[in-house]
Design an enzyme around this catalytic site. Sequence first.
Site, PDB file in Angstrom:
ATOM      1  N   ASP A  31      -5.342   1.919  10.782  1.00  0.00           N
ATOM      2  CA  ASP A  31      -6.763   1.660  11.037  1.00  0.00           C
ATOM      3  C   ASP A  31      -6.914   1.284  12.518  1.00  0.00           C
ATOM      4  O   ASP A  31      -7.102   2.152  13.366  1.00  0.00           O
ATOM      5  CB  ASP A  31      -7.199   0.551  10.075  1.00  0.00           C
ATOM      6  CG  ASP A  31      -8.670   0.219  10.146  1.00  0.00           C
ATOM      7  OD1 ASP A  31      -9.431   1.017  10.683  1.00  0.00           O
ATOM      8  OD2 ASP A  31      -9.065  -0.855   9.648  1.00  0.00           O
TER       9      ASP A  31
ATOM     10  N   GLY B 165       0.770  -1.248   0.000  1.00  0.00           N
ATOM     11  CA  GLY B 165       0.000   0.000   0.000  1.00  0.00           C
ATOM     12  C   GLY B 165       0.795   1.288   0.000  1.00  0.00           C
ATOM     13  O   GLY B 165       0.319   2.301  -0.498  1.00  0.00           O
TER      14      GLY B 165
ATOM     15  N   PHE C  42     -14.124   2.621   4.598  1.00  0.00           N
ATOM     16  CA  PHE C  42     -13.146   1.974   3.725  1.00  0.00           C
ATOM     17  C   PHE C  42     -12.771   2.895   2.563  1.00  0.00           C
ATOM     18  O   PHE C  42     -13.640   3.491   1.936  1.00  0.00           O
ATOM     19  CB  PHE C  42     -13.707   0.651   3.187  1.00  0.00           C
ATOM     20  CG  PHE C  42     -12.688  -0.173   2.464  1.00  0.00           C
ATOM     21  CD1 PHE C  42     -11.779  -0.947   3.168  1.00  0.00           C
ATOM     22  CD2 PHE C  42     -12.610  -0.154   1.077  1.00  0.00           C
ATOM     23  CE1 PHE C  42     -10.819  -1.699   2.507  1.00  0.00           C
ATOM     24  CE2 PHE C  42     -11.658  -0.905   0.408  1.00  0.00           C
ATOM     25  CZ  PHE C  42     -10.763  -1.679   1.125  1.00  0.00           C
ATOM     26  N   VAL C  43     -11.474   3.020   2.317  1.00  0.00           N
ATOM     27  CA  VAL C  43     -10.998   3.882   1.223  1.00  0.00           C
ATOM     28  C   VAL C  43     -10.115   3.084   0.263  1.00  0.00           C
ATOM     29  O   VAL C  43      -9.526   2.071   0.648  1.00  0.00           O
ATOM     30  CB  VAL C  43     -10.206   5.113   1.755  1.00  0.00           C
ATOM     31  CG1 VAL C  43     -11.120   6.108   2.438  1.00  0.00           C
ATOM     32  CG2 VAL C  43      -9.075   4.706   2.689  1.00  0.00           C
TER      33      VAL C  43
ATOM     34  N   GLU D  39       3.838   4.120   6.126  1.00  0.00           N
ATOM     35  CA  GLU D  39       2.602   3.324   5.985  1.00  0.00           C
ATOM     36  C   GLU D  39       1.590   4.091   5.147  1.00  0.00           C
ATOM     37  O   GLU D  39       1.610   5.325   5.116  1.00  0.00           O
ATOM     38  CB  GLU D  39       1.987   3.101   7.373  1.00  0.00           C
ATOM     39  CG  GLU D  39       2.099   1.694   7.916  1.00  0.00           C
ATOM     40  CD  GLU D  39       1.220   0.659   7.231  1.00  0.00           C
ATOM     41  OE1 GLU D  39       0.906   0.805   6.031  1.00  0.00           O
ATOM     42  OE2 GLU D  39       0.857  -0.323   7.880  1.00  0.00           O
ATOM     43  N   ASP D  40       0.678   3.366   4.518  1.00  0.00           N
ATOM     44  CA  ASP D  40      -0.403   4.026   3.782  1.00  0.00           C
ATOM     45  C   ASP D  40      -1.507   4.489   4.732  1.00  0.00           C
ATOM     46  O   ASP D  40      -1.957   5.623   4.677  1.00  0.00           O
ATOM     47  CB  ASP D  40      -0.973   3.094   2.693  1.00  0.00           C
ATOM     48  CG  ASP D  40      -1.339   1.701   3.213  1.00  0.00           C
ATOM     49  OD1 ASP D  40      -1.105   1.403   4.412  1.00  0.00           O
ATOM     50  OD2 ASP D  40      -1.876   0.899   2.427  1.00  0.00           O
TER      51      ASP D  40
HETATM   52  P1  5GP Z   1      -4.407  -1.839  10.980  1.00  0.00           P
HETATM   53  O1  5GP Z   1      -3.414  -2.917  11.313  1.00  0.00           O
HETATM   54  O2  5GP Z   1      -4.007  -0.477  11.483  1.00  0.00           O
HETATM   55  O3  5GP Z   1      -5.802  -2.220  11.438  1.00  0.00           O
HETATM   56  O4  5GP Z   1      -4.549  -1.782   9.419  1.00  0.00           O
HETATM   57  C1  5GP Z   1      -3.507  -1.357   8.613  1.00  0.00           C
HETATM   58  C2  5GP Z   1      -3.577  -1.962   7.230  1.00  0.00           C
HETATM   59  O5  5GP Z   1      -4.897  -2.335   6.885  1.00  0.00           O
HETATM   60  C3  5GP Z   1      -3.156  -0.948   6.185  1.00  0.00           C
HETATM   61  O6  5GP Z   1      -1.782  -0.994   5.936  1.00  0.00           O
HETATM   62  C4  5GP Z   1      -3.989  -1.370   4.975  1.00  0.00           C
HETATM   63  O7  5GP Z   1      -3.316  -2.370   4.261  1.00  0.00           O
HETATM   64  C5  5GP Z   1      -5.242  -1.961   5.569  1.00  0.00           C
HETATM   65  N1  5GP Z   1      -6.359  -0.996   5.624  1.00  0.00           N
HETATM   66  C6  5GP Z   1      -6.900  -0.420   6.724  1.00  0.00           C
HETATM   67  N2  5GP Z   1      -7.929   0.392   6.411  1.00  0.00           N
HETATM   68  C7  5GP Z   1      -8.040   0.337   5.059  1.00  0.00           C
HETATM   69  C8  5GP Z   1      -8.906   0.989   4.112  1.00  0.00           C
HETATM   70  O8  5GP Z   1      -9.800   1.785   4.433  1.00  0.00           O
HETATM   71  N3  5GP Z   1      -8.690   0.694   2.792  1.00  0.00           N
HETATM   72  C9  5GP Z   1      -7.717  -0.170   2.381  1.00  0.00           C
HETATM   73  N4  5GP Z   1      -7.612  -0.365   1.067  1.00  0.00           N
HETATM   74  N5  5GP Z   1      -6.894  -0.797   3.241  1.00  0.00           N
HETATM   75  C10 5GP Z   1      -7.038  -0.541   4.566  1.00  0.00           C
END
Ligand code: 5GP
Length: 187
Positions: A115, A56, A164-165, A111-112
């Site tokens: 969440d 990402g 979600f994006v 990071e992208d």
């Molecule tokens: P976390 O571990 O913080 O819950 O999630 C991080 C990862 O989840 C990000 O690096 C990404 O790959 C994915 N992610 C979280 N939210 C989104 C979203 O809204 N859209 C997309 N495409 N990926 C997400």
Amino acid sequence: MAKELVIDPEEIFVGNEKFVKFIKDEEIQKRIAEMGMEIAREYRSKFPIFIGVLNGSFMFLADLLKNVPIKCEIDFFKLSSYGDEKISSGKVKLIKELNADITDRHVIVVEDIVDTGLSIKFIKEMMNEMNPASLKIASLLLKPGSLKHNVKIDYIGFEIPDKFVLGYGLDYAQKFRNLKSIYKLEE
Ligand code: 5GP
């Protein structure tokens, strides 16, 4: 007849789900230029290493580093993803290792999106075991409403609602990463 090719469309349809343009290309670039200069000022004499989290962050890392005019290195690693789902599996696994030795180095993880914060928590613990001189996190997007882990994000592009994006590196079932803007699911 084949559909016309459109760069930077206003909306995207995935089956009957509609995604609308949410953060425009120009807004993303403007914010990244600000973040880049801030990082460059802090790290100009530190020869940092930027570590992108695949897949990402590839677009963000590339644009960010065009705005960080200092001596630096770049490396990547990869974590397991959401798979083809829109909801996190709640588990993180390393699936491509880091090649660089980060011992005593100033590290900035790129990071992208953050969440729940689970991935960043995992990354911080993994990196700290390698004894870097310092460790900071830059994320283009943060969903403050979804955070479940107490993680500090040092550089944040945009805080966004818990939706979600996709686009600008972010996928939906591995697609749409090549869009210039960021799109939000319309519910
Ligand atoms: P976390 O571990 O913080 O819950 O999630 C991080 C990862 O989840 C990000 O690096 C990404 O790959 C994915 N992610 C979280 N939210 C989104 C979203 O809204 N859209 C997309 N495409 N990926 C997400």
